[in-house]
Scaffold this motif. Structure first.
Motif, PDB file in Angstrom:
ATOM      1  N   TRP A  62       1.854   2.585  -3.612  1.00 34.16           N
ATOM      2  CA  TRP A  62       0.939   3.075  -4.637  1.00 34.16           C
ATOM      3  C   TRP A  62      -0.109   4.057  -4.149  1.00 34.16           C
ATOM      4  O   TRP A  62      -0.706   4.772  -4.953  1.00 34.16           O
ATOM      5  CB  TRP A  62       0.244   1.911  -5.349  1.00 34.16           C
ATOM      6  N   HIS A  63      -0.374   4.152  -2.862  1.00 35.04           N
ATOM      7  CA  HIS A  63      -1.539   4.898  -2.389  1.00 35.04           C
ATOM      8  C   HIS A  63      -1.565   6.383  -2.761  1.00 35.04           C
ATOM      9  O   HIS A  63      -2.631   6.958  -2.930  1.00 35.04           O
ATOM     10  CB  HIS A  63      -1.705   4.736  -0.871  1.00 35.04           C
ATOM     11  N   SER A  64      -0.418   7.021  -2.936  1.00 29.21           N
ATOM     12  CA  SER A  64      -0.432   8.450  -3.259  1.00 29.21           C
ATOM     13  C   SER A  64      -0.648   8.721  -4.749  1.00 29.21           C
ATOM     14  O   SER A  64      -0.999   9.837  -5.123  1.00 29.21           O
ATOM     15  CB  SER A  64       0.863   9.115  -2.795  1.00 29.21           C
TER      16      SER A  64
ATOM     17  N   PHE B 139      -5.812  -1.152 -10.633  1.00 32.16           N
ATOM     18  CA  PHE B 139      -5.226   0.135 -10.278  1.00 32.16           C
ATOM     19  C   PHE B 139      -5.743   1.188 -11.249  1.00 32.16           C
ATOM     20  O   PHE B 139      -5.774   0.957 -12.465  1.00 32.16           O
ATOM     21  CB  PHE B 139      -3.697   0.092 -10.386  1.00 32.16           C
TER      22      PHE B 139
ATOM     23  N   GLU C 219      -5.564   4.592  -7.168  1.00 33.24           N
ATOM     24  CA  GLU C 219      -6.590   3.919  -6.363  1.00 33.24           C
ATOM     25  C   GLU C 219      -6.524   2.440  -6.732  1.00 33.24           C
ATOM     26  O   GLU C 219      -6.202   2.086  -7.860  1.00 33.24           O
ATOM     27  CB  GLU C 219      -7.980   4.467  -6.706  1.00 33.24           C
ATOM     28  N   TYR C 220      -6.845   1.578  -5.761  1.00 34.91           N
ATOM     29  CA  TYR C 220      -6.841   0.141  -6.023  1.00 34.91           C
ATOM     30  C   TYR C 220      -8.174  -0.432  -5.593  1.00 34.91           C
ATOM     31  O   TYR C 220      -8.616  -0.220  -4.467  1.00 34.91           O
ATOM     32  CB  TYR C 220      -5.697  -0.552  -5.264  1.00 34.91           C
TER      33      TYR C 220
ATOM     34  N   LYS D 153      -4.550   8.464 -10.121  1.00 34.35           N
ATOM     35  CA  LYS D 153      -5.170   9.681  -9.621  1.00 34.35           C
ATOM     36  C   LYS D 153      -4.968  10.789 -10.649  1.00 34.35           C
ATOM     37  O   LYS D 153      -4.203  10.646 -11.610  1.00 34.35           O
ATOM     38  CB  LYS D 153      -4.579  10.056  -8.263  1.00 34.35           C
TER      39      LYS D 153
ATOM     40  N   ASP E 167     -10.078  -3.647  -4.623  1.00 33.14           N
ATOM     41  CA  ASP E 167      -9.842  -5.027  -4.194  1.00 33.14           C
ATOM     42  C   ASP E 167     -10.695  -6.043  -4.943  1.00 33.14           C
ATOM     43  O   ASP E 167     -10.244  -7.150  -5.212  1.00 33.14           O
ATOM     44  CB  ASP E 167     -10.125  -5.174  -2.691  1.00 33.14           C
TER      45      ASP E 167
ATOM     46  N   TYR F  16       0.821  -1.212   0.000  1.00 36.21           N
ATOM     47  CA  TYR F  16       0.000   0.000   0.000  1.00 36.21           C
ATOM     48  C   TYR F  16       0.856   1.264   0.000  1.00 36.21           C
ATOM     49  O   TYR F  16       0.538   2.245  -0.680  1.00 36.21           O
ATOM     50  CB  TYR F  16      -0.926  -0.016   1.223  1.00 36.21           C
TER      51      TYR F  16
END
Length: 185
Positions: free
Chosen positions: A65-67, A78, A70-71, A81, A73, A62
């Motif tokens: 990639w989080h910044s 992916f 978006e993923y 942004k 589940d 996490y």
């Protein structure tokens, strides 16, 4: 007094590895590179609007990639942004060590894996799509066996890829060598 001719040194034998293999650690898309432990080939790359994992069970991090994306589940997808573009680089890695079952490690210590652009910027991968045994570590590979991997990068929109640099290292040794692949047309 007769002059003695100097013997020319013998040429070193060509290493085995097959047709079209580049000796060394730099090449272009399609070249098979060899570090002495790992064989590596970029088979293609493309800019994508979203990316769905081919191996939904591959473990991701996490924090990586989080910044930038978006993923989801449920769909294992992916999506970048705003202001970000995803670039998927398809690769093939093969264990070139004759007596060792190894795992390729893209995570620990100091990997220099990144996509570079035509303005000297570099972007680390945000995901490794592969059969894994831990986040960013391949399953154990027998000598001569290989694994398809897609490296996913989040770059600023409008970025023109130049090179891919990948650190190839054994999980058990935590040190490796880099290969550089030109992505220029």
């Amino acid at each position: 007094m007769a002059a003695h001719a100097k013997a020319k040194p013998a040429k070193p034998p060509k290493p085995t590895g097959g047709a079209n293999q580049v000796q060394g650690t730099s090449g272009k898309v399609g070249d098979m590179l060899f570090t002495g432990q790992w064989r590596f080939q970029v088979t293609g790359f493309q800019q994508v609007n979203s990316y769905t994992l081919k191996v939904p069970a591959s473990e991701q991090d996490y924090a990586k990639w989080h910044s930038d994306a978006e993923y989801d589940d449920a769909s294992h997808t992916f999506t970048p942004k705003e202001g970000i573009t995803l670039i998927a680089v398809d690769c093939y890695v093969k264990n070139g060590q004759p007596k060792t079952t190894e795992q390729l490690d893209g995570y620990s210590d100091d990997p220099k894996t990144a996509l570079t652009d035509d303005h000297s910027n570099s972007y680390p991968p945000i995901a490794y799509d592969m059969v894994s045994r831990g986040a960013w570590v391949t399953k154990p590979l027998l000598p001569g066996s290989g694994e398809k991997i897609t490296l996913l990068f989040a770059v600023e929109s409008g970025t023109t890829p130049k090179d891919l640099v990948v650190t190839l290292k054994n999980w058990s040794l935590h040190k490796g060598k880099e290969v550089r692949v030109s992505l220029a047309p």
